[in-house]
Design an enzyme around this catalytic site. Sequence first.
Site, PDB file in Angstrom:
ATOM      1  CG  HIS A  10      35.920  22.922  58.657  1.00 56.62           C
ATOM      2  ND1 HIS A  10      36.341  22.174  59.686  1.00 56.62           N
ATOM      3  CD2 HIS A  10      36.011  24.383  58.997  1.00 56.62           C
ATOM      4  CE1 HIS A  10      36.639  23.192  60.606  1.00 56.62           C
ATOM      5  NE2 HIS A  10      36.505  24.433  60.186  1.00 56.62           N
ATOM      6  NE  ARG A  32      44.758  27.505  39.600  1.00 60.17           N
ATOM      7  CZ  ARG A  32      45.885  27.820  39.620  1.00 60.17           C
ATOM      8  NH1 ARG A  32      46.653  27.061  40.471  1.00 60.17           N
ATOM      9  NH2 ARG A  32      46.472  28.890  39.436  1.00 60.17           N
ATOM     10  CD  GLU A  85      53.952  21.380  48.081  1.00 54.79           C
ATOM     11  OE1 GLU A  85      54.516  21.427  49.024  1.00 54.79           O
ATOM     12  OE2 GLU A  85      53.000  20.934  47.821  1.00 54.79           O
ATOM     13  CG  ASP A 140      57.144  30.203  40.516  1.00 54.33           C
ATOM     14  OD1 ASP A 140      56.187  29.852  40.691  1.00 54.33           O
ATOM     15  OD2 ASP A 140      58.046  29.987  41.486  1.00 54.33           O
TER      16      ASP A 140
HETATM   17  N1  HPA Z   1      57.055  28.952  47.392  1.00 56.81           N
HETATM   18  C1  HPA Z   1      56.223  28.235  48.073  1.00 56.81           C
HETATM   19  N2  HPA Z   1      54.959  27.863  47.174  1.00 56.81           N
HETATM   20  C2  HPA Z   1      55.098  28.002  46.061  1.00 56.81           C
HETATM   21  C3  HPA Z   1      56.092  28.699  45.357  1.00 56.81           C
HETATM   22  C4  HPA Z   1      57.201  29.251  46.246  1.00 56.81           C
HETATM   23  O1  HPA Z   1      58.137  29.716  45.629  1.00 56.81           O
HETATM   24  N3  HPA Z   1      56.052  28.927  44.124  1.00 56.81           N
HETATM   25  C5  HPA Z   1      54.662  28.114  43.873  1.00 56.81           C
HETATM   26  N4  HPA Z   1      54.346  27.630  45.203  1.00 56.81           N
END
Ligand code: HPA
Length: 242
Positions: A4, A24, A178, A203
Amino acid sequence: MSLHIDAAPDAIAATVLLPGDPLRARFLAEALLTDTVQINARRNMLGYTGHWQGQRVTVMGGGMGIPSTAIYVTELARHYGVQRILRVGTCGGLGDVAVGDVLLAQSGSTDSRFNRMQFGGHDLACCADFGLLASAMQAATRLRLPARMAHVFSTDCFYDGDPQLLAQLRRHRITGIEMETAGLYGLAMREGFQALAMLAVSDHLDTGETMPAEQREQGLVRIAELALVAAFPAAPVPAAAA
Ligand code: HPA
């Protein structure tokens, strides 16, 4: 060349920064590296090798989730002999972390069966490399970044996962969610390279607060600089980063 990754055997540096998103990887290579050459475009999983403060570094995307990440990481370790992989990415935050904080993942728990499949069905304690983790803590002080050690959770379900999951994470003082770290750390243990995941809280799952898009890009550059200072603590820190 591996299945890959379309790179010559010596085209990849011993130190790899691994964002999930290949664009990125390109953005970070353009922002931080000199003498840069593209070393992979197979499946658009862009990778670049260049220099940062005289040190040879590769930045390559790994995709989303443990299965994609594991393909690239396994090939980087087995075919290209990489010695350390620093995941630079984002995570959801829980509890007392703030949007914009950088979590240095001390441990990675998971709902994935990936490591169990390699470990006789047992639970593997997925840990960061201690040297990299300690170096990253010192680098964060040097760069005055709001970094903290954290336990994170790598889920296979971005949507519609276990409705009890967040309560269980809070109960275990896990503050980041994550999709890759536990797979990376398991592979590091089996393949014998050093790994660390460095994650900006993008977030917050309790408050609903999110990081604006421009701040995400700038935040990613800061985390990548943190990763580079952690990987090369003896290198001078560029004025723009200090
Ligand atoms: N869940 C999974 N992965 C993520 C999240 C989440 O809420 N936010 C950023 N990556």
